[in-house]
Design a protein around this motif. Sequence first.
Motif, mmCIF file in Angstrom:
data_model
loop_
_atom_site.group_PDB
_atom_site.id
_atom_site.type_symbol
_atom_site.label_atom_id
_atom_site.label_comp_id
_atom_site.label_asym_id
_atom_site.label_seq_id
_atom_site.Cartn_x
_atom_site.Cartn_y
_atom_site.Cartn_z
ATOM 1 N N ASP A 83 0.892 -1.321 0.088
ATOM 2 C CA ASP A 83 -0.061 -0.039 -0.081
ATOM 3 C C ASP A 83 0.881 1.374 -0.060
ATOM 4 O O ASP A 83 0.410 2.221 -0.760
ATOM 5 C CB ASP A 83 -0.899 -0.086 1.126
ATOM 6 C CG ASP A 83 -2.015 -1.186 1.339
ATOM 7 O OD1 ASP A 83 -2.408 -1.552 0.062
ATOM 8 O OD2 ASP A 83 -2.372 -1.621 2.298
ATOM 9 N N VAL A 84 1.923 1.212 0.806
ATOM 10 C CA VAL A 84 2.672 2.315 0.994
ATOM 11 C C VAL A 84 3.559 2.779 -0.308
ATOM 12 O O VAL A 84 3.520 3.483 -0.874
ATOM 13 C CB VAL A 84 3.772 2.201 1.939
ATOM 14 C CG1 VAL A 84 4.754 3.208 1.925
ATOM 15 C CG2 VAL A 84 3.094 2.125 3.421
ATOM 16 N N LYS A 85 3.893 1.453 -1.043
ATOM 17 C CA LYS A 85 4.679 1.672 -2.370
ATOM 18 C C LYS A 85 3.788 2.260 -3.341
ATOM 19 O O LYS A 85 4.130 3.056 -4.127
ATOM 20 C CB LYS A 85 5.265 0.234 -2.787
ATOM 21 C CG LYS A 85 6.394 -0.123 -1.839
ATOM 22 C CD LYS A 85 6.962 -1.384 -2.496
ATOM 23 C CE LYS A 85 8.147 -1.458 -3.109
ATOM 24 N NZ LYS A 85 8.835 -2.325 -3.594
ATOM 25 N N ALA A 102 4.415 10.448 -6.931
ATOM 26 C CA ALA A 102 5.626 10.715 -7.812
ATOM 27 C C ALA A 102 4.962 10.952 -9.089
ATOM 28 O O ALA A 102 5.630 11.907 -9.684
ATOM 29 C CB ALA A 102 6.372 9.617 -7.720
ATOM 30 N N LYS A 103 4.117 10.163 -9.589
ATOM 31 C CA LYS A 103 3.545 10.341 -10.830
ATOM 32 C C LYS A 103 2.683 11.759 -10.921
ATOM 33 O O LYS A 103 2.754 12.345 -12.047
ATOM 34 C CB LYS A 103 2.333 9.227 -11.088
ATOM 35 C CG LYS A 103 2.294 8.887 -12.709
ATOM 36 C CD LYS A 103 1.373 7.771 -12.835
ATOM 37 C CE LYS A 103 1.934 6.734 -13.663
ATOM 38 N NZ LYS A 103 0.967 5.662 -14.004
#
Length: 128
Positions: free
Chosen positions: A33-35, A42-43
Amino acid sequence: MKMKTALSLIAAAVAMLAQGAYAQSASAPARADVKAETKAAAKEGKTAKAGEAGAPAAADAKSDKPRADVKADTKKAAKEGKTAKAGEAAAPAAADAKSDKSRAEVKAETKKAAKEGATAPAGEAAKK
């Protein structure tokens, strides 16, 4: 006496075990979930650049001047002495100005100010 020591050791061990169990039982998001959240941020451009802390900076404004013009302006400013020296953020100060006092006069003024307590202590900024 041995009984008190044993009881205090047991109490300390129970406290340490209780803390570990509490920390593990807290509901934390899964690594996946964190990733996924980080990848989405970032996107969208909501993450700070590498090495920068704090909130992400606004997107850099694009220049409407061609690169050759910018380079020519910079070269001209450097020739005229209007650019800051390497490692300095501000425009150059009037460091070339000569004092109208002799070294002895400056030393005497400084000594007098120190006697009167008008100088800042070592390592402290002057009061304004």
